[in-house]
Design an enzyme around this catalytic site. Structure first.
Site, PDB file in Angstrom:
ATOM      1  N   SER A 242     -22.069   3.698   0.751  1.00 53.98           N
ATOM      2  CA  SER A 242     -21.759   4.132   1.963  1.00 53.98           C
ATOM      3  C   SER A 242     -22.717   5.384   2.244  1.00 53.98           C
ATOM      4  CB  SER A 242     -20.956   5.117   1.930  1.00 53.98           C
ATOM      5  OG  SER A 242     -20.542   6.147   1.285  1.00 53.98           O
TER       6      SER A 242
ATOM      7  N   ARG B  12     -16.374   0.359  -1.629  1.00 51.48           N
ATOM      8  CA  ARG B  12     -15.549   1.414  -1.740  1.00 51.48           C
ATOM      9  C   ARG B  12     -15.958   2.807  -1.775  1.00 51.48           C
ATOM     10  NH1 ARG B  12     -14.142  -2.516  -4.148  1.00 51.48           N
ATOM     11  NH2 ARG B  12     -12.156  -3.759  -4.249  1.00 51.48           N
ATOM     12  N   GLY B  13     -16.374   3.398  -0.969  1.00 48.94           N
ATOM     13  CA  GLY B  13     -17.956   4.616  -0.535  1.00 48.94           C
ATOM     14  C   GLY B  13     -18.996   4.810  -1.126  1.00 48.94           C
TER      15      GLY B  13
ATOM     16  N   TYR C 166       0.824  -1.082  -0.323  1.00 48.04           N
ATOM     17  CA  TYR C 166       0.256   0.080  -0.174  1.00 48.04           C
ATOM     18  C   TYR C 166       1.142   1.783  -0.105  1.00 48.04           C
ATOM     19  CZ  TYR C 166      -3.944  -2.990   1.307  1.00 48.04           C
ATOM     20  OH  TYR C 166      -4.896  -3.274   1.512  1.00 48.04           O
TER      21      TYR C 166
ATOM     22  N   LEU D 270     -18.317  -1.250   2.781  1.00 41.90           N
ATOM     23  CA  LEU D 270     -19.188  -0.440   1.539  1.00 41.90           C
ATOM     24  C   LEU D 270     -19.357   0.441   0.134  1.00 41.90           C
ATOM     25  CD1 LEU D 270     -18.753   2.687   4.816  1.00 41.90           C
ATOM     26  CD2 LEU D 270     -20.675   0.470   4.220  1.00 41.90           C
TER      27      LEU D 270
END
Length: 336
Positions: A217, A213-214, A58, A211
């Site tokens: 959300s 990746r939003g 990452y 979620l």
């Protein structure tokens, strides 16, 4: 705040009902504030969350160093309760490109040595290859992690995005704590074969992307501008007609959430929590505000009527678009 405790498989560590996925604090979702990221990790630990998930690739080590700093600066009592979950094996280039995966035993131990240094810890609690290396038998990769367990550098062996065949072969090689894999209201492929297999074998699930990746959300809008470094700018589910369709699903969820007096994100997380005590959702909160919202899901109870309403609003397979771009789909050993 409720502090539920769950078990990652029959052999794994006991953790809070939610884990914190730290990837977005360094990469793939646009700019993040380092000070706020560290404060969010501290707030998560203070709330009783113990599982911190990261990967050595990452942002090429940035995320591990960030998590290491957060652990180093956390109060001792909280730091001692933290559990680190680390993925390894993804090969990058200086431009940030993705190449292949390396699961050779000598590479496993090399990756672990660097992760221990960046995190500033003497052991990693759960260690897993990010994707099974197609050129290396999973028995060899898992066997190398098992040697690290024997030497005290790793506590538990995990898997990530592995096929049923690889899960079974890994479990026959050494005790497997959990499988990390995407699971959400709109991403339910694991229910067909993978989840029954892990339950048969006593392997827990660490669910990422709860979620999406939003996307689900409740905060993502169709006019949102995404930067060039944001994964979602290339994700099929966030493109054109796919996005419009998927946001319609979110609005259907919002009606259910509004009736319960909670947020869409809380409904989405609570749904994953409702799937079983062997499933630990990872929430990718990058700020204390979003973390607080996610923790609120622990106080949401979904009864049979709620679950039926969610199923009617967003049945399995309802999402438009694959969860990764075509070029990345080939790296997945699981169903797409």
């Amino acid at each position: 705040m409720t502090t539920h405790i769950r078990t990652l498989g029959t052999t794994g560590p006991r953790v809070h009902a939610l884990g914190l996925g730290c990837m977005g604090m360094s990469a793939l979702y646009g700019e993040a504030d380092r000070a706020e990221s560290i404060a969010t990790v501290h707030a998560a630990l203070d709330a009783g969350m113990t599982l911190l998930d990261t990967g050595d690739f990452y942002a090429m080590g940035h995320n591990e160093m960030l998590v290491g700093e957060a652990l180093r600066t956390a109060p001792a009592g909280l730091r001692d309760k933290a559990l680190t979950s680390v993925k390894f094996g993804a090969l990058r280039d200086p431009a940030g490109g993705w190449n292949a995966y390396d699961g050779r035993p000598q590479a496993v131990k090399n990756f672990a040595a660097y992760s221990l240094q960046r995190l500033g810890v003497d052991h990693i609690d759960v260690y897993r290859i990010a994707r099974v290396d197609p050129d290396v038998p999973i028995e060899e990769t898992v066997g190398a992690i098992a040697e690290l367990v024997e030497q005290g550098y790793v506590r538990h062996i995990g898997l990530s995005e592995a096929s049923v065949d690889n899960i079974r072969r890994a479990a026959a090689t050494a005790p497997i704590s959990d499988l990390q894999i995407e699971y959400a209201i709109i991403t339910r492929d694991i229910e067909r074969e993978i989840l029954p297999a892990t339950r048969e074998l006593g392997i827990g699930i660490t669910a990422y992307g709860v979620l999406s990746r939003g996307l689900i959300s409740g905060h993502f809008t169709s006019d949102r501008q995404l930067g060039a470094g944001d994964f979602r700018a290339f994700s099929p589910r966030f493109q054109g007609d796919n996005l419009r369709h998927n946001l319609d699903l979110v609005e259907a969820l919002r009606k259910i959430a509004d009736e319960k007096g909670v947020t869409v994100a809380q409904i989405a997380i609570a749904w994953v929590l409702s799937r079983g005590d062997d499933i630990v959702p990872l929430v990718g909160a990058r700020t204390r505000e979003r973390l607080g919202e996610s923790l609120g899901a622990l106080d949401v109870t979904l009864d049979e009527a709620d679950l039926a309403a969610i199923e009617e609003a967003v049945p399995a397979g309802a999402a438009a678009g694959t969860r990764y771009p075509a070029a990345q789909m080939s790296h997945l050993g699981t169903e797409h």
